[in-house]
Design an enzyme around this catalytic site. Sequence first.
Site, PDB file in Angstrom:
ATOM      1  N   GLU A   1      -0.680  -2.397  -8.224  1.00  0.00           N
ATOM      2  CA  GLU A   1      -0.010  -2.952  -7.036  1.00  0.00           C
ATOM      3  C   GLU A   1      -1.029  -3.364  -5.976  1.00  0.00           C
ATOM      4  OE1 GLU A   1       1.630  -0.694  -3.841  1.00  0.00           O
ATOM      5  OE2 GLU A   1       1.452   1.186  -4.941  1.00  0.00           O
TER       6      GLU A   1
ATOM      7  N   LYS B   1       4.826  11.494  -2.126  1.00  0.00           N
ATOM      8  CA  LYS B   1       4.377  12.285  -0.977  1.00  0.00           C
ATOM      9  C   LYS B   1       5.541  13.040  -0.367  1.00  0.00           C
ATOM     10  CE  LYS B   1       0.452   9.893   0.949  1.00  0.00           C
ATOM     11  NZ  LYS B   1       0.361   8.532   0.422  1.00  0.00           N
TER      12      LYS B   1
HETATM   13  N1  PSU Z   1       3.332   5.834  -0.971  1.00  0.00           N
HETATM   14  C1  PSU Z   1       2.022   6.113  -0.947  1.00  0.00           C
HETATM   15  N2  PSU Z   1       1.137   5.089  -0.816  1.00  0.00           N
HETATM   16  C2  PSU Z   1       1.534   3.785  -0.736  1.00  0.00           C
HETATM   17  C3  PSU Z   1       2.938   3.512  -0.789  1.00  0.00           C
HETATM   18  C4  PSU Z   1       3.791   4.560  -0.897  1.00  0.00           C
HETATM   19  O1  PSU Z   1       1.657   7.272  -1.033  1.00  0.00           O
HETATM   20  O2  PSU Z   1       0.694   2.891  -0.610  1.00  0.00           O
HETATM   21  C5  PSU Z   1       3.412   2.091  -0.745  1.00  0.00           C
HETATM   22  C6  PSU Z   1       3.727   1.592  -2.163  1.00  0.00           C
HETATM   23  O3  PSU Z   1       3.434   0.213  -2.229  1.00  0.00           O
HETATM   24  C7  PSU Z   1       5.231   1.802  -2.262  1.00  0.00           C
HETATM   25  C8  PSU Z   1       5.644   1.456  -0.855  1.00  0.00           C
HETATM   26  O4  PSU Z   1       5.863   0.972  -3.207  1.00  0.00           O
HETATM   27  O5  PSU Z   1       4.642   2.017  -0.028  1.00  0.00           O
HETATM   28  C9  PSU Z   1       7.009   2.013  -0.519  1.00  0.00           C
HETATM   29  O6  PSU Z   1       7.423   1.497   0.698  1.00  0.00           O
HETATM   30  P1  PSU Z   1       8.931   1.710   1.169  1.00  0.00           P
HETATM   31  O7  PSU Z   1       9.042   3.195   1.438  1.00  0.00           O
HETATM   32  O8  PSU Z   1       9.044   0.893   2.431  1.00  0.00           O
HETATM   33  O9  PSU Z   1       9.799   1.215   0.082  1.00  0.00           O
END
Ligand code: PSU
Length: 310
Positions: free
Chosen positions: A25, A159
């Site tokens: 990603e 996390k």
């Molecule tokens: N969690 C992490 N590191 C990250 C992300 C999530 O520990 O970089 C990033 C990833 O790209 C994940 C996104 O898909 O955040 C999720 O965002 P949201 O909660 O807005 O869907």
Amino acid sequence: MNPFVDMTEEVAYALAEHLPVVALESTIISHGMPYPDNLRTAEEVAAIIREHGAVPATTAIMDGKIKIGLTKEELTRLASEKEVIKASRKDIAYLAASGKTGATTVAGTMFCAGLAGIPIFVTGGIGGVHRGAESTMDISADLEELGRTNVAVICAGAKSILDLGLTMEYLETKGVPVLSYQTDHLPAFFTRSSAFSSNYKVNDPEEIAAVIDTKWSLGLDGGLVIANPIPEHSALEEAYMNQTIEEALQEADKQKVKQKEVTPFLLEYIHKATEGKSLQANIALIKSNAVLGAQTAAAFQKLRNSVHSL
Ligand code: PSU
Ligand code: MN
């Protein structure tokens, strides 16, 4: 090939020859880590994947093109430019239609990998159900994508900025298997375990590949989560991380952070509050995931190739 898709020659060759490929990603580069650590880590992760016999394919939307595999210049742009858009499923059509640039989240990357026919994807952590989601409805699109797109995601769990219990419930509802690597516990990104169990323990890349292959052979569409605990020597202290995460959540609440800004805000807060310790852990776990991802891609491709040659 879809006219919006622009694949590097290296990735196109590997796919045509049925060689192992690993999708990566780009939101982790643009929004998950500061510059220049993000660029260096992205390059090191790609190198690790190559060393373990697979071809890395980072996805992004660049000037309206869905990129499968990035050049060094493109990676540098995503890592250093301030205004890169965080691209989840909902953002892709607009970015492609208007010629804009965005870095793909887990959901966005799964969509792109699915389009390109790349079954294995490595990242750090997935999004999930946020704490307090019963009133905010903040549930990452990553979970819906896992419910529908045939890509296996190798990560270090999620996390504990998230509600891990509700995240497991949501994945269960969507029919997404959560396999943990060489442990029964659900790893929680910075720590090797959590209060939760995964669905099943898997012990080697061949076993992981067999579950993935069997799932799709049965027509059980959708993704899988393979949760690989952070290496022991890089894991952070649980009580310390929980306290920092609490502070981050309170600050996000105070500043009324909403929608797609929530996760990047929390990640940056934690990075600053731990004076870089969380960043070091993040880098260590993604490298470890890269090893397991390349091994899994190789094992999965071997299985598929043996079936095709029958
Ligand atoms: N969690 C992490 N590191 C990250 C992300 C999530 O520990 O970089 C990033 C990833 O790209 C994940 C996104 O898909 O955040 C999720 O965002 P949201 O909660 O807005 O869907
Ligand atoms: Mn959200």
